[in-house]
Design a protein around this motif. Structure first.
Motif, short mmCIF file in Angstrom:
data_model
loop_
_atom_site.label_atom_id
_atom_site.label_comp_id
_atom_site.label_asym_id
_atom_site.label_seq_id
_atom_site.Cartn_x
_atom_site.Cartn_y
_atom_site.Cartn_z
N THR A 51 -2.40 2.45 -8.84
CA THR A 51 -2.92 1.09 -8.91
C THR A 51 -1.53 0.22 -9.45
N ASP A 300 -8.23 -3.26 -12.96
CA ASP A 300 -7.64 -2.32 -11.88
C ASP A 300 -8.44 -2.21 -10.59
N GLU A 301 -9.81 -2.27 -10.88
CA GLU A 301 -10.60 -2.34 -9.51
C GLU A 301 -10.50 -3.61 -8.69
N ARG A 304 -7.49 -2.54 -6.55
CA ARG A 304 -8.19 -1.94 -5.31
C ARG A 304 -8.93 -2.68 -4.33
N ASP A 307 -6.01 -4.31 -2.20
CA ASP A 307 -5.38 -3.30 -1.29
C ASP A 307 -6.18 -2.86 -0.15
N ASN A 308 -7.53 -2.71 -0.21
CA ASN A 308 -8.60 -2.57 0.73
C ASN A 308 -8.50 -3.68 1.41
N ARG A 336 -16.02 -0.88 -1.05
CA ARG A 336 -15.43 -1.23 -2.29
C ARG A 336 -16.63 -1.45 -3.35
N ALA A 388 -10.16 7.12 -9.39
CA ALA A 388 -10.22 6.47 -8.20
C ALA A 388 -11.31 6.75 -7.37
N ASP A 498 -3.97 1.69 3.36
CA ASP A 498 -4.20 1.49 1.54
C ASP A 498 -4.20 2.96 1.15
N HIS A 500 -5.63 5.84 1.64
CA HIS A 500 -6.77 6.73 1.65
C HIS A 500 -6.66 8.02 2.93
#
Length: 546
Positions: A51, A300-301, A304, A307-308, A336, A388, A498, A500
């Protein structure tokens, strides 16, 4: 297309606007404040290594000077060391940074970005959605109407966007309370973070007393003390007494010199919005979820979330919503929200065990060492409390096939950061190629590192793989790595923008690669008479400049 409207100029809103700009999408950031952030050294965040890499990538600058990457982590119970962790290549250190430093770095990056407009002193008060876009109205000295293609509410726990959409925000209030202090001093373990449960010098207070020390740059430390439920107000005198008592306990009985920089009380709430998308409007960050008990990190979430959502909005924005299906945008909530809900469930299940209550404690056997391991997971971003999230149940995750190759990264999890060769023949980190709106295809080919790219692009598997990449339904970049954790030679990894993992295939499988890419983009099956859209199509950044 009209710009994306981002409501809120905190770290998540700024990160989202930068992530969109990196993919050629303009945005307007509505900041209800004056465009400046209060300096609060005691308000800090801990970012997991990947992150932090996302934030550095979109800001275009390393953050090592802003925060501290710890050399290690220790947990103690009374006078006994329960666990010691040393950070290194196998377990990268998290980044600990004051939130105003992080926000300031993102603001500076926004000021340099021509695709982002920030409107200060602009408080949202209405949203009107239409078939082809939406209009948002702000009040204040510069109150006006804003036209946008989509709108994302990154406006915090009291989100105006969420209220305007009439979305419920259920959860638990005051799950934990912590007294917090930032101070400059010297402790016996420079560079290490410490979790101390039941410290022996505590002569009063709850049995489960807990203190945490986390280093920041310049000899500054953030100290946290877990407060008992329904405790009295923490007065300045009580907090100073606790600072002196704790420092003395850690430094052999005498309080070392210290400079108190900031104090506060941090109350943790756990809440989860029922919906994260309504038409062209989305929620992200604290507007969508609140968490933070047992060392977990809400910001932090939130990063994310950004980013998603960014690559999905960018794909829809560039396509004008002609080919991009609603299921791609719906997948933001599906992915998410499920991850954050799982994190909240894990914390709610662990709290009765770790805080001395009953409930699950009578059913789940535990020990002091096991409890410290759970707390360490939350603080360091490990295990069910902090690792993560993966999107294994996402509609964008293709089903398993016979050609699926097992690698060290589970399908739908974030990929490992390895050295790769880019299309120009340069050695770069895999994460440097993320967030540009395109798929990544990574071939594991041992031995290629000693040759120039031009020599092996026409050899072995490369011609067939290059042709398969060209035929994908979206722009993709072909990368080569000497190795990847757990992957055999000639394994082909397909990676989302992103980071994944979509799938890993044994060798070149053009049909399966294309089908996996189609599912990952929620693209309807293409008929033979339809034109192909692959790397030859205009790049997102080019379309934004037309």
């Amino acid at each position: 297309m009209d710009p994306v409207i981002v409501v809120g100029a905190g770290p998540v809103g700024l990160a989202l606007s930068l992530a969109l700009a990196r993919q050629g999408v303009p945005s307007v950031v509505l900041d209800e404040g004056p465009g400046k952030d209060e300096q609060r050294p005691a308000r800090t965040v801990v970012l997991r290594e990947d992150t932090a890499a996302f934030a550095e990538r979109i800001a275009g600058t390393p953050f090592d000077a802003l925060g501290a990457r710890w050399s290690g982590w220790r947990s103690m119970r009374r006078r006994q060391e329960m666990r010691a962790v040393t950070f290194g290549p196998e377990l990268p250190a998290p980044l600990h940074v004051a939130q105003h430093e992080l926000t300031g770095a993102l603001r500076e990056a926004v000021r340099r970005e021509r695709l982002i407009k920030v409107a200060v002193d602009s408080r949202l008060d209405s949203i009107e959605e239409e078939r082809t876009g939406l209009t948002a109205h702000t009040r204040g000295p510069k109150g006006t109407w804003w036209r946008g293609s989509y709108l994302v509410g990154c406006d915090g726990p009291r989100s105006t966007v969420r209220k305007l959409l009439d979305i419920r925000f259920p959860g638990r209030t005051a799950v934990e309370r912590h007294a917090v202090a930032a101070l400059r001093t010297e402790l016996p373990w420079p560079g290490e973070a410490l979790l101390h449960r039941n410290p022996p010098w505590r002569t009063s207070g709850p049995t489960g007393a807990e203190a945490v020390a986390r280093p920041l740059p310049g000899g500054v430390w953030r100290l946290d003390w877990l407060l008992p439920p329904r405790s009295d107000l923490v007065t300045p005198e009580v907090l100073v007494a606790r600072v002196r008592e704790t420092l003395a306990g850690w430094c052999g009985g005498s309080t070392p010199p210290y400079e108190l920089l900031d104090t506060g009380v941090h109350t943790v709430h756990h809440r989860l919005a029922r919906r994260w998308r309504v038409g062209r409007v989305f929620l992200a960050g604290d507007a969508a979820h609140l968490l933070g008990a047992l060392g977990t990190q809400g910001l932090d979430e939130g990063l994310r979330d950004a980013d998603n959502l960014a690559w999905k909005l960018a794909l829809a924005w560039h396509d004008g919503s002609r080919r991009v299906s609603d299921s791609l945008l719906d997948s933001y909530q599906a992915e998410r929200r499920a991850v954050v809900a799982g994190r909240l469930r894990a914390a709610d299940q662990a709290l009765p065990i770790l805080r001395g209550g009953k409930g699950l404690r009578s059913y789940v056997p535990g020990s002091a060492r096991g409890h410290d391991a759970l707390l360490t997971d939350g603080h360091l971003g490990l295990g069910v409390l902090g690792a993560a999230g993966t999107y294994a149940d996402s509609p964008l995750t293709p089903p398993r096939t016979e050609s699926l190759a097992e690698v060290g990264t589970p399908v739908a999890a974030p990929v490992a950061d390895v050295e790769v060769t880019d299309p120009e023949g340069s050695f770069v980190r895999l994460r440097d190629r993320l967030g540009l709106g395109r798929l990544l295809v990574l071939l594991v080919a041992p031995g290629t590192g000693v040759w120039e790219r031009k020599h092996w692009m026409s050899a072995g598997l490369m011609p067939g793989l290059a042709a398969a990449v060209t035929a994908l339904p979206h722009e993709a970049e072909l990368l080569v790595a000497e190795s990847y954790p757990g992957a055999a030679a000639h394994t082909v990894l397909l990676i989302r923008p992103d980071g994944h993992l979509v799938t890993a295939l044994s060798g070149v499988q053009p049909t399966e690669l294309r089908e996996a890419a189609r599912i990952a983009l929620a693209t309807p099956p293409q008929h033979d008479d339809e034109p192909s859209t692959g790397p030859a199509a205009t790049k997102p950044g080019d379309r934004a400049r037309e």
